[in-house]
Design a protein around this motif. Structure first.
Motif, PDB file in Angstrom:
ATOM      1  N   MET A   1       0.816  -1.210   0.000  1.00 42.62           N
ATOM      2  CA  MET A   1       0.000   0.000   0.000  1.00 42.62           C
ATOM      3  C   MET A   1       0.853   1.264   0.000  1.00 42.62           C
ATOM      4  O   MET A   1       1.833   1.363   0.729  1.00 42.62           O
ATOM      5  N   ALA A   2       0.487   2.223  -0.826  1.00 39.66           N
ATOM      6  CA  ALA A   2       1.188   3.507  -0.841  1.00 39.66           C
ATOM      7  C   ALA A   2       0.881   4.245   0.450  1.00 39.66           C
ATOM      8  O   ALA A   2      -0.265   4.287   0.896  1.00 39.66           O
ATOM      9  N   LEU A   3       1.913   4.845   1.053  1.00 39.58           N
ATOM     10  CA  LEU A   3       1.734   5.546   2.311  1.00 39.58           C
ATOM     11  C   LEU A   3       1.212   6.949   2.048  1.00 39.58           C
ATOM     12  O   LEU A   3       1.600   7.612   1.099  1.00 39.58           O
ATOM     13  N   ALA A   4       0.336   7.407   2.908  1.00 39.56           N
ATOM     14  CA  ALA A   4      -0.221   8.756   2.763  1.00 39.56           C
ATOM     15  C   ALA A   4      -0.440   9.346   4.134  1.00 39.56           C
ATOM     16  O   ALA A   4      -0.447   8.653   5.142  1.00 39.56           O
TER      17      ALA A   4
ATOM     18  N   ALA B   1      -8.980   7.107  16.389  1.00 37.14           N
ATOM     19  CA  ALA B   1      -9.286   6.326  15.197  1.00 37.14           C
ATOM     20  C   ALA B   1     -10.310   5.265  15.559  1.00 37.14           C
ATOM     21  O   ALA B   1     -10.368   4.800  16.702  1.00 37.14           O
ATOM     22  N   GLU B   2     -11.106   4.870  14.593  1.00 37.85           N
ATOM     23  CA  GLU B   2     -12.120   3.857  14.837  1.00 37.85           C
ATOM     24  C   GLU B   2     -11.466   2.550  15.271  1.00 37.85           C
ATOM     25  O   GLU B   2     -10.519   2.082  14.657  1.00 37.85           O
ATOM     26  N   GLY B   3     -11.969   1.999  16.355  1.00 36.79           N
ATOM     27  CA  GLY B   3     -11.432   0.744  16.853  1.00 36.79           C
ATOM     28  C   GLY B   3     -10.335   0.889  17.880  1.00 36.79           C
ATOM     29  O   GLY B   3      -9.816  -0.109  18.375  1.00 36.79           O
TER      30      GLY B   3
ATOM     31  N   GLU C   1      -9.334  -5.142   8.684  1.00 38.55           N
ATOM     32  CA  GLU C   1      -8.676  -4.682   7.472  1.00 38.55           C
ATOM     33  C   GLU C   1      -8.651  -3.158   7.415  1.00 38.55           C
ATOM     34  O   GLU C   1      -7.653  -2.552   7.005  1.00 38.55           O
ATOM     35  N   LYS C   2      -9.734  -2.521   7.836  1.00 37.58           N
ATOM     36  CA  LYS C   2      -9.780  -1.062   7.847  1.00 37.58           C
ATOM     37  C   LYS C   2      -8.764  -0.494   8.835  1.00 37.58           C
ATOM     38  O   LYS C   2      -8.126   0.530   8.566  1.00 37.58           O
TER      39      LYS C   2
ATOM     40  N   ALA D   1      -1.688   4.018   6.381  1.00 39.02           N
ATOM     41  CA  ALA D   1      -1.836   5.417   5.986  1.00 39.02           C
ATOM     42  C   ALA D   1      -1.090   6.334   6.949  1.00 39.02           C
ATOM     43  O   ALA D   1      -0.611   7.407   6.553  1.00 39.02           O
ATOM     44  N   GLN D   2      -0.979   5.909   8.193  1.00 39.23           N
ATOM     45  CA  GLN D   2      -0.227   6.676   9.178  1.00 39.23           C
ATOM     46  C   GLN D   2       1.269   6.610   8.896  1.00 39.23           C
ATOM     47  O   GLN D   2       2.041   7.434   9.387  1.00 39.23           O
TER      48      GLN D   2
END
Length: 214
Positions: free
Chosen positions: A25-28, A38-40, A167-168, A175-176
């Motif tokens: 996954m590309a980092l952003a 954050a959720e969860g 997964e989310k 992403a972090q």
């Protein structure tokens, strides 16, 4: 038993896909940073919105995470969490074997919020059982110790909605910009101690105390 093994294998394949996605996954930039909720999130200590938030990204199958849990967590907890000086947030980032780590986190959540950290800590403390017996036996023993029946365990680790939520959380970690475990952030700044076992209490204290003094 066979039905469980089939369902668990399906969940494992989905978890493996998650692991592959983590690697590619590309980092952003992540809105809110590590300090934002954050959720969860599973947290201890000071309430949400505290002046200082310490975030740990970890996995129940990560040996370095287990070492940090054994060697540093008790003193860190006593100094900062039990005193409500910081909000400690634990974020799940499954590492190989990804299927076992994912199932371990699902079990911790199914056990209930009041037992979540007990289950996570127990899994880390008994990682060798995953190798000496089998991942399923290791997870089932932990689930039963937390009060779950075998059927509840089976249903828990094959819950499609729970796997999707995991997964989310993995995607949010990527992403972090988190690429390994354990990883520690004091507010939005990563704290790194050379050696691979995670941030030392001394390094965490330096970062935390500086933030508390602001």
């Amino acid at each position: 038993m066979a039905n469980f093994e089939t369902r668990f294998a399906r969940m494992s394949r989905r978890a493996a896909i998650t692991g592959a996605a983590m690697a590619t996954m590309a980092l952003a930039a992540c809105g809110g940073g590590s300090k934002g909720a954050a959720e969860g999130d599973m947290g201890l200590g000071a309430p949400e919105g505290a002046k200082v938030t310490v975030v740990e990204y970890a996995s129940v199958t990560c040996p370095h995470c287990a070492l940090w849990q054994k060697n540093t967590w008790p003193a860190f907890k006593a100094k900062y969490v039990d005193t409500n000086k910081v909000r400690y947030v634990f974020r799940e980032l499954p590492t190989p074997p990804v299927d076992a780590a994912t199932a371990g986190f699902l079990v911790a959540r199914c056990a209930g919020s009041d037992k979540y950290f007990d289950v996570v800590h127990q899994l880390m403390a008994t990682q060798q059982e995953m190798l000496t017996s089998s991942p399923r036996d290791w997870l089932l023993r932990t689930a039963q110790a937390a009060g779950m029946s075998e059927q509840q365990f089976n249903d828990c680790v094959t819950d499609k909605d729970a796997v999707a939520a995991m997964e989310k959380r993995v995607q949010a970690a990527q992403a972090q910009g988190v690429t390994g475990t354990p990883a520690f952030y004091v507010n939005d700044t990563q704290v790194i101690t050379p050696g691979g076992e995670g941030a030392s209490l001394a390094d965490l204290s330096t970062a935390i105390d500086a933030e508390l003094a602001k």
